[in-house]
Design a protein around this motif. Structure first.
Motif, PDB file in Angstrom:
ATOM      1  N   THR A 174       0.829  -1.206   0.000  1.00 12.00           N
ATOM      2  CA  THR A 174       0.000   0.000   0.000  1.00 12.00           C
ATOM      3  C   THR A 174       0.860   1.252   0.000  1.00 12.00           C
ATOM      4  O   THR A 174       1.657   1.464   0.917  1.00 12.00           O
ATOM      5  N   ASN A 199       1.640   4.788   0.890  1.00 11.06           N
ATOM      6  CA  ASN A 199       1.142   5.371   2.129  1.00 11.06           C
ATOM      7  C   ASN A 199       1.700   6.775   2.372  1.00 11.06           C
ATOM      8  O   ASN A 199       2.196   7.091   3.454  1.00 11.06           O
ATOM      9  N   PRO A 233      -0.334   9.782   1.489  1.00 10.45           N
ATOM     10  CA  PRO A 233      -1.469  10.484   0.888  1.00 10.45           C
ATOM     11  C   PRO A 233      -1.376  12.001   0.975  1.00 10.45           C
ATOM     12  O   PRO A 233      -1.934  12.698   0.130  1.00 10.45           O
ATOM     13  N   ASN A 245       0.955  10.379  -2.829  1.00  9.51           N
ATOM     14  CA  ASN A 245       1.711   9.158  -3.122  1.00  9.51           C
ATOM     15  C   ASN A 245       2.647   9.310  -4.323  1.00  9.51           C
ATOM     16  O   ASN A 245       2.603   8.507  -5.274  1.00  9.51           O
ATOM     17  N   SER A 283      -3.349   1.959  -2.603  1.00  6.10           N
ATOM     18  CA  SER A 283      -2.888   3.194  -1.975  1.00  6.10           C
ATOM     19  C   SER A 283      -3.881   3.686  -0.943  1.00  6.10           C
ATOM     20  O   SER A 283      -5.038   3.255  -0.902  1.00  6.10           O
ATOM     21  N   THR A 284      -3.409   4.591  -0.101  1.00  3.29           N
ATOM     22  CA  THR A 284      -4.288   5.314   0.812  1.00  3.29           C
ATOM     23  C   THR A 284      -4.569   6.691   0.209  1.00  3.29           C
ATOM     24  O   THR A 284      -3.773   7.210  -0.571  1.00  3.29           O
ATOM     25  N   GLU A 319     -12.797  -2.785  -3.051  1.00  2.00           N
ATOM     26  CA  GLU A 319     -12.031  -3.461  -2.001  1.00  2.00           C
ATOM     27  C   GLU A 319     -12.423  -4.928  -1.886  1.00  2.00           C
ATOM     28  O   GLU A 319     -11.564  -5.815  -1.800  1.00  2.00           O
TER      29      GLU A 319
END
Length: 277
Positions: A37, A39, A41, A45, A73-74, A205
């Motif tokens: 992921t 991370n 944000p 990213n 990604s977040t 998701e």
């Protein structure tokens, strides 16, 4: 006439205020699906040199044991591409290093024998769009958009065009590269940039997990053999590709899982893969 030169390989260490371990998070499920992921944000990213090095390390580590790798990604941006502040402040030597390292990442993903999925929920631009194009599959939410907007700021997306031009048709690739305008998730699906589109982030998701687990349920030696052959035969003529793939089919039948799968099918039962024993 354009003269081309090979980008020199240089080793550059950048001092940052953000530790490498914070740039991504990683986890592996009991089904041997690895999730990587992005991370960062707060900065959308970006694929800074630190982020590129971290992703390469994460993917190399996951490839040794994972049956499927998911890159996600977040935040609302999958990745905004290269860190433009970093590029603007860097010497030419460092700029070469950044683009070389980005090439390393994209080739690592594209040539991986472990299946790699991108799960996109938001914007993927420039080198972020390139990363999506490099993955074996890409899933996205309806709200996602994709762009190569470098031309708008006087920096043509030449390196993103390498993977983009091999994932979508030439006219769409040039449209994106020349106008800099984003395309919708539906246009990305029609153009071949993504594999599937889902109506919401929540559905994305759920489906990402389902598809990753589905792929992980297959025989890993068979999947890896198939991916390697697919990538190789695509670079060959039709005749040579067919001949090579026939040879690979025979090799596949000689694998323990190849024999087990065929026997299980004929006996009308579920196969028991060697890796699961």
């Amino acid at each position: 006439m354009m003269l081309c030169r090979t980008l020199p390989r240089v080793t550059v260490t950048l001092l940052t205020t953000r530790g490498l371990s914070a740039l991504t998070t990683t986890m592996t499920t009991p089904d041997n699906v690895s999730y990587i992921t992005l991370n960062n944000p707060a900065r959308r990213n970006p694929l800074s040199l630190d982020m590129l090095n971290t992703l390469i390390s994460d993917i190399e580590s996951a490839s040794s044991h994972s049956k499927c790798i998911v890159i996600r990604s977040t935040g609302n941006v999958f990745s905004s591409g290269h860190d433009l502040k970093e590029l603007a402040a860097a010497s030419q030597e460092v700029q070469y290093s950044i683009f070389n390292r980005c090439n390393d990442l994209m080739l690592l993903v594209a040539k991986s024998s472990a299946p790699i999925l991108a799960s996109v929920d938001g914007f993927a631009t420039a080198a972020g769009c390139q990363l999506v194009a490099a993955c074996h599959m890409a899933l996205c939410s309806q709200r996602s958009k994709f762009a190569t907007p470098g031309v708008n700021i006087g920096l043509f997306c030449s390196t993103p065009g390498v993977q983009l031009g091999r994932a979508v048709n030439r006219k769409l690739a040039m449209d994106m590269l020349l106008t800099g305008e984003p395309i919708t998730s539906d246009a990305a699906l029609k153009g071949g940039l993504v594999s599937r589109v889902y109506e919401s982030s929540e559905k994305l998701e759920v489906e990402t997990e389902r598809i990753a687990n589905l792929i992980a349920s297959k025989s890993s030696p068979v999947v890896r053999l198939g991916i390697n052959n697919f990538n190789s035969q695509m670079r060959k003529s039709l005749v040579d590709a067919a001949e090579q793939s026939s040879e690979v089919m025979v090799r596949n039948l000689e694998l323990e899982d190849g024999k087990e799968g065929l026997t299980a099918f004929l006996e009308k039962r579920h196969p028991s893969w060697q890796q699961d024993k």
